[in-house]
Design an enzyme around this catalytic site. Structure first.
Site, PDB file in Angstrom:
ATOM      1  N   GLY A  14      25.656  40.132  57.159  1.00  0.00           N
ATOM      2  CA  GLY A  14      25.042  40.737  58.347  1.00  0.00           C
ATOM      3  C   GLY A  14      23.940  39.846  58.896  1.00  0.00           C
ATOM      4  O   GLY A  14      23.131  39.330  58.131  1.00  0.00           O
ATOM      5  N   ARG A  75      31.780  38.112  57.324  1.00  0.00           N
ATOM      6  CA  ARG A  75      31.967  38.605  55.951  1.00  0.00           C
ATOM      7  C   ARG A  75      33.355  38.086  55.556  1.00  0.00           C
ATOM      8  O   ARG A  75      34.363  38.558  56.076  1.00  0.00           O
ATOM      9  CB  ARG A  75      31.911  40.126  55.902  1.00  0.00           C
ATOM     10  CG  ARG A  75      30.579  40.686  56.418  1.00  0.00           C
ATOM     11  CD  ARG A  75      30.395  42.122  56.031  1.00  0.00           C
ATOM     12  NE  ARG A  75      29.254  42.745  56.710  1.00  0.00           N
ATOM     13  CZ  ARG A  75      27.996  42.671  56.297  1.00  0.00           C
ATOM     14  NH1 ARG A  75      27.695  42.004  55.191  1.00  0.00           N
ATOM     15  NH2 ARG A  75      27.031  43.282  56.960  1.00  0.00           N
ATOM     16  N   ASP A 106      22.617  39.965  49.748  1.00  0.00           N
ATOM     17  CA  ASP A 106      23.075  39.935  48.350  1.00  0.00           C
ATOM     18  C   ASP A 106      24.542  39.538  48.195  1.00  0.00           C
ATOM     19  O   ASP A 106      24.889  38.805  47.263  1.00  0.00           O
ATOM     20  CB  ASP A 106      22.745  41.236  47.610  1.00  0.00           C
ATOM     21  CG  ASP A 106      23.482  42.429  48.167  1.00  0.00           C
ATOM     22  OD1 ASP A 106      23.916  42.375  49.336  1.00  0.00           O
ATOM     23  OD2 ASP A 106      23.640  43.420  47.434  1.00  0.00           O
ATOM     24  N   GLY A 107      25.403  39.959  49.133  1.00  0.00           N
ATOM     25  CA  GLY A 107      26.812  39.578  49.049  1.00  0.00           C
ATOM     26  C   GLY A 107      26.949  38.063  49.173  1.00  0.00           C
ATOM     27  O   GLY A 107      27.694  37.418  48.430  1.00  0.00           O
ATOM     28  N   THR A 129      18.184  39.272  55.394  1.00  0.00           N
ATOM     29  CA  THR A 129      18.806  40.594  55.523  1.00  0.00           C
ATOM     30  C   THR A 129      17.747  41.607  55.952  1.00  0.00           C
ATOM     31  O   THR A 129      16.623  41.566  55.451  1.00  0.00           O
ATOM     32  CB  THR A 129      19.454  41.075  54.202  1.00  0.00           C
ATOM     33  OG1 THR A 129      19.750  42.482  54.325  1.00  0.00           O
ATOM     34  CG2 THR A 129      18.576  40.891  52.976  1.00  0.00           C
ATOM     35  N   ASP A 133      16.652  44.256  50.288  1.00  0.00           N
ATOM     36  CA  ASP A 133      17.097  44.747  48.985  1.00  0.00           C
ATOM     37  C   ASP A 133      17.323  43.634  47.963  1.00  0.00           C
ATOM     38  O   ASP A 133      18.032  43.834  46.980  1.00  0.00           O
ATOM     39  CB  ASP A 133      18.380  45.597  49.152  1.00  0.00           C
ATOM     40  CG  ASP A 133      19.516  44.805  49.797  1.00  0.00           C
ATOM     41  OD1 ASP A 133      19.273  43.691  50.310  1.00  0.00           O
ATOM     42  OD2 ASP A 133      20.654  45.304  49.793  1.00  0.00           O
ATOM     43  N   ARG A 166      12.416  70.260  68.378  1.00  0.00           N
ATOM     44  CA  ARG A 166      13.614  70.103  67.556  1.00  0.00           C
ATOM     45  C   ARG A 166      13.330  69.367  66.248  1.00  0.00           C
ATOM     46  O   ARG A 166      12.343  68.630  66.130  1.00  0.00           O
ATOM     47  CB  ARG A 166      14.652  69.286  68.337  1.00  0.00           C
ATOM     48  CG  ARG A 166      15.386  70.125  69.344  1.00  0.00           C
ATOM     49  CD  ARG A 166      16.281  69.278  70.215  1.00  0.00           C
ATOM     50  NE  ARG A 166      17.136  70.129  71.028  1.00  0.00           N
ATOM     51  CZ  ARG A 166      17.713  69.751  72.147  1.00  0.00           C
ATOM     52  NH1 ARG A 166      17.546  68.522  72.604  1.00  0.00           N
ATOM     53  NH2 ARG A 166      18.471  70.578  72.820  1.00  0.00           N
ATOM     54  N   MET A 173      19.588  51.811  58.889  1.00  0.00           N
ATOM     55  CA  MET A 173      20.420  51.005  57.986  1.00  0.00           C
ATOM     56  C   MET A 173      19.711  50.783  56.646  1.00  0.00           C
ATOM     57  O   MET A 173      18.616  51.295  56.416  1.00  0.00           O
ATOM     58  CB  MET A 173      20.761  49.681  58.644  1.00  0.00           C
ATOM     59  CG  MET A 173      21.864  49.786  59.681  1.00  0.00           C
ATOM     60  SD  MET A 173      22.338  48.150  60.269  1.00  0.00           S
ATOM     61  CE  MET A 173      23.840  48.533  61.143  1.00  0.00           C
ATOM     62  N   ARG A 175      21.999  49.822  53.776  1.00  0.00           N
ATOM     63  CA  ARG A 175      23.126  49.861  52.823  1.00  0.00           C
ATOM     64  C   ARG A 175      22.794  50.868  51.733  1.00  0.00           C
ATOM     65  O   ARG A 175      22.813  52.059  52.010  1.00  0.00           O
ATOM     66  CB  ARG A 175      23.418  48.480  52.246  1.00  0.00           C
ATOM     67  CG  ARG A 175      24.855  48.387  51.752  1.00  0.00           C
ATOM     68  CD  ARG A 175      25.222  46.989  51.354  1.00  0.00           C
ATOM     69  NE  ARG A 175      25.375  46.088  52.453  1.00  0.00           N
ATOM     70  CZ  ARG A 175      26.498  45.926  53.145  1.00  0.00           C
ATOM     71  NH1 ARG A 175      27.556  46.619  52.841  1.00  0.00           N
ATOM     72  NH2 ARG A 175      26.563  45.071  54.119  1.00  0.00           N
ATOM     73  N   GLU A 191       7.935  62.873  59.526  1.00  0.00           N
ATOM     74  CA  GLU A 191       7.562  63.904  58.559  1.00  0.00           C
ATOM     75  C   GLU A 191       8.079  63.588  57.155  1.00  0.00           C
ATOM     76  O   GLU A 191       7.496  64.000  56.158  1.00  0.00           O
ATOM     77  CB  GLU A 191       8.104  65.271  58.994  1.00  0.00           C
ATOM     78  CG  GLU A 191       7.225  66.003  60.000  1.00  0.00           C
ATOM     79  CD  GLU A 191       6.968  65.227  61.271  1.00  0.00           C
ATOM     80  OE1 GLU A 191       7.932  64.732  61.873  1.00  0.00           O
ATOM     81  OE2 GLU A 191       5.794  65.104  61.648  1.00  0.00           O
ATOM     82  N   ASN A 218       5.337  71.407  66.059  1.00  0.00           N
ATOM     83  CA  ASN A 218       6.445  72.091  66.720  1.00  0.00           C
ATOM     84  C   ASN A 218       7.723  71.251  66.764  1.00  0.00           C
ATOM     85  O   ASN A 218       8.715  71.657  67.319  1.00  0.00           O
ATOM     86  CB  ASN A 218       6.052  72.575  68.119  1.00  0.00           C
ATOM     87  CG  ASN A 218       5.671  71.407  69.008  1.00  0.00           C
ATOM     88  OD1 ASN A 218       5.793  70.256  68.605  1.00  0.00           O
ATOM     89  ND2 ASN A 218       5.204  71.712  70.200  1.00  0.00           N
ATOM     90  N   ARG A 250      19.123  67.851  65.731  1.00  0.00           N
ATOM     91  CA  ARG A 250      19.832  66.771  66.421  1.00  0.00           C
ATOM     92  C   ARG A 250      19.874  65.546  65.507  1.00  0.00           C
ATOM     93  O   ARG A 250      19.003  65.373  64.655  1.00  0.00           O
ATOM     94  CB  ARG A 250      19.129  66.371  67.728  1.00  0.00           C
ATOM     95  CG  ARG A 250      19.221  67.419  68.830  1.00  0.00           C
ATOM     96  CD  ARG A 250      20.650  67.582  69.347  1.00  0.00           C
ATOM     97  NE  ARG A 250      20.734  68.509  70.459  1.00  0.00           N
ATOM     98  CZ  ARG A 250      20.787  69.831  70.381  1.00  0.00           C
ATOM     99  NH1 ARG A 250      20.745  70.430  69.187  1.00  0.00           N
ATOM    100  NH2 ARG A 250      20.880  70.587  71.462  1.00  0.00           N
ATOM    101  N   HIS A 256      23.455  49.285  65.013  1.00  0.00           N
ATOM    102  CA  HIS A 256      23.256  47.826  65.037  1.00  0.00           C
ATOM    103  C   HIS A 256      22.104  47.365  65.911  1.00  0.00           C
ATOM    104  O   HIS A 256      21.754  46.181  65.878  1.00  0.00           O
ATOM    105  CB  HIS A 256      24.563  47.131  65.426  1.00  0.00           C
ATOM    106  CG  HIS A 256      25.573  47.195  64.319  1.00  0.00           C
ATOM    107  ND1 HIS A 256      26.331  48.315  64.079  1.00  0.00           N
ATOM    108  CD2 HIS A 256      25.913  46.295  63.360  1.00  0.00           C
ATOM    109  CE1 HIS A 256      27.109  48.093  63.029  1.00  0.00           C
ATOM    110  NE2 HIS A 256      26.879  46.879  62.581  1.00  0.00           N
TER     111      HIS A 256
END
Ligand code: F6P
Length: 326
Positions: A14, A75, A106-107, A129, A133, A166, A173, A175, A191, A218, A250, A256
């Site tokens: 990515g 990839r 990592d891949g 990345t 991670d 709402r 993202m 992974r 929150e 609210n 919602r 992306h």
């Protein structure tokens, strides 16, 4: 060890904002050290198909500010197979490339590790990345820019969330990692964050509802890390509709958009330092290491450690988010 004369450079997996700044830094640092540089297009696929061009300093002019990667990325499933790696090795020999710099996640670094072991090639990885991670580095190239993108998007969603009172689940993202969700939540004053790392410890949705969110507000915004285990934002919204039908829910999936855009100053600086350090590492006969940053110092992290899925979430951040969301 034979002296390195020509370095091949590729971006893989990515894309991440700041990859171009890293491409620029690797190219210029190599040339500064009298090495030849070859740009390999479309990640490992370009090694298999031979899409390779010599790079001079002007090939990387005017790219420090650009998102994406000028080298393109992919990839590449063929590289998972021994046959594919054999063809890739033949390309390296044909092109006279005697070391590789791989910019990716990592891949990509897992692929680099196997390739280096099979063919005894010096390879240095640069962590690119948005997921952050990789183990052994405080941060990765692209992560800061993605966090800023998330923050700006959530700021906008908050306007409508609050007008309509709402509950919004915003999927980000990562992974299998919750770094973007957790820090994105703190940066945008959300929150809560629902992250895979603590999924088995606690029912995060139940906790969110029980801690009495909305007592003083609210509207509510919850960042949810994409994840097969949690079902992501859609999974959360479905549960709320069934279990807590009183809420008007919602979902927004940022997708992306998080991978694009001009890199932040922080990512440009990180990428420039790491790219230059990758060439230093090769000049010092380092091999099969990823460039990392720890406490603002460049470090070399063996691939075996970097790709272990061991990077832990900072529990203090989780606590800070809980305290600040009352
Ligand atoms: O690893 C970067 C990343 O953006 C992940 O956060 C995400 O799960 C994945 O790539 C998406 O990959 P693709 O663009 O190939 O669908």
């Amino acid at each position: 060890m034979a002296k390195i004369k020509c370095v091949g450079l590729l971006t893989s997996g990515g894309d991440a904002p700041g990859m171009n700044a890293a491409v620029r830094a690797v190219t210029r640092a190599a040339i500064y050290n009298s090495l030849e540089v070859k740009g390999i297009y479309r990640g490992y696929r370009g090694l298999i198909t031979g899409e390779i061009l010599p790079f001079k300093t002007n090939n990387v002019s005017n790219i420090v500010q650009q998102g994406g990667t000028i080298l393109k990325t992919a990839r590449c499933l063929e590289f998972h197979e021994p046959e594919g790696r054999k063809t890739a090795y033949k390309t390296l020999q044909k092109e006279g490339i005697d070391a590789l710099v791989v910019i990716g996640g990592d891949g990509s670094l897992s692929g680099a590790r196997i390739f280096a072991q099979e063919y005894n090639i010096p390879i240095v990885g640069v962590p690119g990345t948005i997921d952050n991670d990789l183990n052994g580095t405080d941060t990765t190239i692209g992560y800061d820019t993605a966090l800023n993108t998330i923050m700006q998007a959530v700021d906008k969603i908050r306007d409508t969330a609050s007008s309509h009172e709402r509950l919004f689940f915003i999927e980000v993202m990562g992974r299998d990692a919750g770094f973007l969700a957790l820090n994105g939540a703190i940066a945008s004053g959300a929150e809560a964050a629902i992250i895979p790392e603590i999924w088995t410890e606690v029912d995060q949705l139940e906790e969110l509802i029980k801690t009495g969110f909305r007592k003083s507000k609210n509207s509510s915004i919850v960042l949810v890390a994409e994840s097969e285990i949690t079902g992501g934002a859609m999974g959360m919204a479905e549960r709320v509709k069934k279990e807590y039908p009183q809420y008007d829910v919602r979902v927004t999936i940022l997708g992306h958009i998080q991978r694009g855009g001009s890199p932040t100053a922080s990512d440009r600086i990180l990428a420039s330092r790491m790219g230059a350090a990758a060439i230093d590492a090769l000049m010092e006969d380092q091999r099969n290491v990823m460039i990392g940053i720890q406490d603002d110092e460049i470090v070399y992290v063996p691939f075996s450690k970097a790709i272990k899925k061991e990077k832990t979430i900072n529990r203090d951040l989780l606590n800070t988010l809980r305290i600040l969301s009352i």
